[in-house]
Design a protein around this motif. Sequence first.
Motif, PDB file in Angstrom:
ATOM      1  N   ILE A 129       0.636  -1.351   0.049  1.00 38.30           N
ATOM      2  CA  ILE A 129      -0.106  -0.058  -0.010  1.00 38.30           C
ATOM      3  C   ILE A 129       0.835   1.180  -0.143  1.00 38.30           C
ATOM      4  O   ILE A 129       0.814   2.130  -0.770  1.00 38.30           O
ATOM      5  CB  ILE A 129      -0.866  -0.054   1.309  1.00 38.30           C
ATOM      6  N   PHE A 130       1.760   1.083   0.880  1.00 32.56           N
ATOM      7  CA  PHE A 130       2.483   2.646   0.992  1.00 32.56           C
ATOM      8  C   PHE A 130       3.608   2.713  -0.009  1.00 32.56           C
ATOM      9  O   PHE A 130       3.837   3.728  -0.584  1.00 32.56           O
ATOM     10  CB  PHE A 130       3.251   2.712   2.351  1.00 32.56           C
ATOM     11  N   GLY A 137       0.222   7.371  -5.648  1.00 34.01           N
ATOM     12  CA  GLY A 137      -0.807   7.817  -4.680  1.00 34.01           C
ATOM     13  C   GLY A 137      -0.617   8.754  -3.895  1.00 34.01           C
ATOM     14  O   GLY A 137       0.046   9.808  -4.356  1.00 34.01           O
ATOM     15  N   ILE A 138      -1.362   8.876  -2.689  1.00 34.78           N
ATOM     16  CA  ILE A 138      -1.240  10.206  -2.057  1.00 34.78           C
ATOM     17  C   ILE A 138       0.325  10.781  -1.390  1.00 34.78           C
ATOM     18  O   ILE A 138       0.214  11.835  -1.339  1.00 34.78           O
ATOM     19  CB  ILE A 138      -1.970  10.029  -0.717  1.00 34.78           C
ATOM     20  N   LEU A 139       0.912   9.740  -1.295  1.00 34.51           N
ATOM     21  CA  LEU A 139       2.251  10.384  -1.070  1.00 34.51           C
ATOM     22  C   LEU A 139       3.369  10.585  -2.016  1.00 34.51           C
ATOM     23  O   LEU A 139       4.460  11.142  -1.699  1.00 34.51           O
ATOM     24  CB  LEU A 139       3.085   8.916  -0.216  1.00 34.51           C
ATOM     25  N   GLU A 141       3.166  13.336  -4.134  1.00 34.41           N
ATOM     26  CA  GLU A 141       3.427  14.694  -4.363  1.00 34.41           C
ATOM     27  C   GLU A 141       4.158  15.069  -3.017  1.00 34.41           C
ATOM     28  O   GLU A 141       4.759  16.058  -2.991  1.00 34.41           O
ATOM     29  CB  GLU A 141       2.038  15.377  -3.957  1.00 34.41           C
ATOM     30  N   ILE A 142       4.596  14.333  -1.936  1.00 36.13           N
ATOM     31  CA  ILE A 142       5.263  14.515  -0.926  1.00 36.13           C
ATOM     32  C   ILE A 142       6.753  14.000  -0.965  1.00 36.13           C
ATOM     33  O   ILE A 142       7.653  14.512  -1.138  1.00 36.13           O
ATOM     34  CB  ILE A 142       4.807  13.946   0.193  1.00 36.13           C
ATOM     35  N   VAL A 143       6.880  12.765  -1.606  1.00 33.07           N
ATOM     36  CA  VAL A 143       8.124  11.982  -1.749  1.00 33.07           C
ATOM     37  C   VAL A 143       8.931  12.263  -3.091  1.00 33.07           C
ATOM     38  O   VAL A 143      10.188  12.622  -3.140  1.00 33.07           O
ATOM     39  CB  VAL A 143       8.009  10.522  -1.563  1.00 33.07           C
ATOM     40  N   ASN A 144       8.137  12.536  -4.281  1.00 36.68           N
ATOM     41  CA  ASN A 144       8.714  12.452  -5.373  1.00 36.68           C
ATOM     42  C   ASN A 144       9.612  13.842  -5.400  1.00 36.68           C
ATOM     43  O   ASN A 144      10.649  13.842  -6.048  1.00 36.68           O
ATOM     44  CB  ASN A 144       7.648  12.603  -6.636  1.00 36.68           C
ATOM     45  N   PRO A 145       8.923  15.047  -5.104  1.00 36.04           N
ATOM     46  CA  PRO A 145       9.727  16.299  -5.038  1.00 36.04           C
ATOM     47  C   PRO A 145      11.115  16.219  -4.376  1.00 36.04           C
ATOM     48  O   PRO A 145      11.992  16.866  -4.953  1.00 36.04           O
ATOM     49  CB  PRO A 145       8.769  17.377  -4.549  1.00 36.04           C
ATOM     50  N   PHE A 146      11.289  15.376  -3.284  1.00 35.61           N
ATOM     51  CA  PHE A 146      12.320  15.303  -2.693  1.00 35.61           C
ATOM     52  C   PHE A 146      13.296  14.368  -3.335  1.00 35.61           C
ATOM     53  O   PHE A 146      14.370  14.557  -3.366  1.00 35.61           O
ATOM     54  CB  PHE A 146      12.065  14.448  -1.254  1.00 35.61           C
ATOM     55  N   ILE A 147      12.714  13.274  -4.088  1.00 33.54           N
ATOM     56  CA  ILE A 147      13.618  12.465  -4.748  1.00 33.54           C
ATOM     57  C   ILE A 147      14.424  12.959  -5.801  1.00 33.54           C
ATOM     58  O   ILE A 147      15.481  12.670  -6.270  1.00 33.54           O
ATOM     59  CB  ILE A 147      12.907  10.999  -5.298  1.00 33.54           C
ATOM     60  N   ASN A 148      13.267  13.984  -6.587  1.00 32.76           N
ATOM     61  CA  ASN A 148      13.904  14.431  -7.759  1.00 32.76           C
ATOM     62  C   ASN A 148      14.244  15.971  -7.434  1.00 32.76           C
ATOM     63  O   ASN A 148      14.163  16.892  -8.451  1.00 32.76           O
ATOM     64  CB  ASN A 148      12.750  14.421  -8.872  1.00 32.76           C
ATOM     65  N   ASN A 149      14.557  16.321  -6.306  1.00 35.27           N
ATOM     66  CA  ASN A 149      15.047  17.788  -5.850  1.00 35.27           C
ATOM     67  C   ASN A 149      16.253  18.024  -6.759  1.00 35.27           C
ATOM     68  O   ASN A 149      17.257  17.422  -6.470  1.00 35.27           O
ATOM     69  CB  ASN A 149      15.235  17.731  -4.360  1.00 35.27           C
ATOM     70  N   PRO A 150      16.283  19.153  -7.492  1.00 38.49           N
ATOM     71  CA  PRO A 150      17.366  19.585  -8.411  1.00 38.49           C
ATOM     72  C   PRO A 150      18.645  19.881  -7.579  1.00 38.49           C
ATOM     73  O   PRO A 150      19.792  19.537  -7.852  1.00 38.49           O
ATOM     74  CB  PRO A 150      16.894  20.601  -9.048  1.00 38.49           C
ATOM     75  N   THR A 151      18.583  20.480  -6.377  1.00 39.82           N
ATOM     76  CA  THR A 151      19.660  21.020  -5.584  1.00 39.82           C
ATOM     77  C   THR A 151      20.281  19.539  -5.318  1.00 39.82           C
ATOM     78  O   THR A 151      21.605  19.402  -5.081  1.00 39.82           O
ATOM     79  CB  THR A 151      19.179  21.603  -4.256  1.00 39.82           C
ATOM     80  N   MET A 291       6.858   1.976   6.695  1.00 44.13           N
ATOM     81  CA  MET A 291       8.315   2.506   6.479  1.00 44.13           C
ATOM     82  C   MET A 291       9.070   1.648   5.543  1.00 44.13           C
ATOM     83  O   MET A 291       9.850   2.381   4.642  1.00 44.13           O
ATOM     84  CB  MET A 291       9.210   2.353   7.790  1.00 44.13           C
ATOM     85  N   MET A 292       8.740   0.317   5.211  1.00 41.04           N
ATOM     86  CA  MET A 292       9.574  -0.269   4.238  1.00 41.04           C
ATOM     87  C   MET A 292       8.934   0.187   2.960  1.00 41.04           C
ATOM     88  O   MET A 292       9.884  -0.025   1.733  1.00 41.04           O
ATOM     89  CB  MET A 292       9.561  -1.829   4.273  1.00 41.04           C
ATOM     90  N   GLY A 293       7.780   0.266   2.887  1.00 45.77           N
ATOM     91  CA  GLY A 293       6.943   0.644   1.538  1.00 45.77           C
ATOM     92  C   GLY A 293       7.553   2.065   1.024  1.00 45.77           C
ATOM     93  O   GLY A 293       7.902   2.001  -0.169  1.00 45.77           O
ATOM     94  N   VAL A 294       7.679   2.758   1.891  1.00 45.19           N
ATOM     95  CA  VAL A 294       8.150   4.199   1.362  1.00 45.19           C
ATOM     96  C   VAL A 294       9.733   3.989   1.002  1.00 45.19           C
ATOM     97  O   VAL A 294      10.327   4.680   0.200  1.00 45.19           O
ATOM     98  CB  VAL A 294       7.713   5.118   2.476  1.00 45.19           C
ATOM     99  N   GLY A 295      10.527   3.530   2.152  1.00 46.11           N
ATOM    100  CA  GLY A 295      11.945   3.590   2.122  1.00 46.11           C
ATOM    101  C   GLY A 295      12.311   2.771   0.867  1.00 46.11           C
ATOM    102  O   GLY A 295      13.431   2.940   0.265  1.00 46.11           O
ATOM    103  N   GLY A 296      11.616   1.641   0.435  1.00 46.80           N
ATOM    104  CA  GLY A 296      12.223   0.853  -0.378  1.00 46.80           C
ATOM    105  C   GLY A 296      12.034   1.495  -1.905  1.00 46.80           C
ATOM    106  O   GLY A 296      12.689   1.462  -2.958  1.00 46.80           O
ATOM    107  N   ILE A 297      11.025   2.309  -1.861  1.00 48.20           N
ATOM    108  CA  ILE A 297      10.879   3.210  -3.329  1.00 48.20           C
ATOM    109  C   ILE A 297      12.015   4.227  -3.311  1.00 48.20           C
ATOM    110  O   ILE A 297      12.653   4.430  -4.225  1.00 48.20           O
ATOM    111  CB  ILE A 297       9.372   3.806  -3.417  1.00 48.20           C
TER     112      ILE A 297
END
Length: 364
Positions: A129-130, A137-139, A141-151, A291-297
């Motif tokens: 799910i995560f 999903g819902i996360l 918009e939160i996680v993707n900008p961090f992963i692809n943060n240009p800086t 935690m594993m769902g988010v962390g694994g991605i």
Amino acid sequence: MFELETYYLVNILGLALGVVFGFIAQQKQFCFSGSIKDFLQIKSTKRASSVIMAMIVAIISTQVISNIFELDLTQSAYFKKDINYIAIIIGGALFGAGMMIADGCSSRSIVKFAQGDSNALITLLFIAIFAYATTKGILFEIVNPFINNPTLIEASKIIDNFQLNIYLVLTILFILLYMFTKNLKRVFTLYDGAIIGLLIGASWFITGYIGSESMEKEIPIQAISFVYPSAKTLELFTYYQVNEFSFGVCLVIGAIIGTFISTLFNKKYSFGCTANKNINKVKYNMIGGAMMGVGGIMAIGCTVGQGLSGLSTLVFSSFLAIISIFVSGYFTGKFLLKRDKLAMCFIFEWEDKEKKSKEIDFQI
């Protein structure tokens, strides 16, 4: 003569690899997080030695196969352009802590569920799910900008995502194997690690060589991993119109089948342990799985996805990921042990020490 389309052949072979993985992992209870737990609780290095053996064989088999069949491993997800090392480190730390809290990583949860531990299904569902929420999903918009943060990506370019020298890596791993075994006879008992390592090489061959012949659908080159494939399996199960069988999904299904078949011959672990009064198992399964769902991605893989498949490519980011997972898992385990919340059902010790071991009765 009837001929299968390449796409279907790859999926069938993925299912077969999953069956073998599940069977072997259940027989010897192969587990990265379990190896940390064994050392923290009884100083056992048996399962850790199997993990090191799997790494060694995965690297050798992958490099031999990629050279013989001219596979381009740089096309895999582990050589992602615009890599963000900070995201990989944080993702690895999340995954490492989560696997200790939930008492098992993604592959371990599959094995535990299929051999009779119903609580492991909660972990699997929360991983799926995560992981799905993080990618679509819902996360997202939160996680993707961090992963692809240009800086952060620009800062990561200070160190290229290069491939490490195979001889250096293997030397370090062989030294670790010697430190963990200290006995040549013990090395020959680590067949589970050797077979799982070979499965990594086989998966690269199936997707990279056989899959390259596919005319009907593009098959990405990949090896064994369980976090994102678990999410895709859940998506297929709940909403099949937007998904279909793939190599990763077939691996997950095959691992469940293989584990169940193994329990017919190895009934020792074919049940879930009763909950310890000090451990709210369901809560821990939910938190650890999330935690594993988010962390694994974020880390582009799990203990198998990065620790074996990614590591077999010798790419720097995979070493960074698995080190982050290990460090986080180790210190989370120490914290849980101090609070008497580090679960343990069975003792995994070298056979030549079994009779000398003190009887321990930990409950999950």
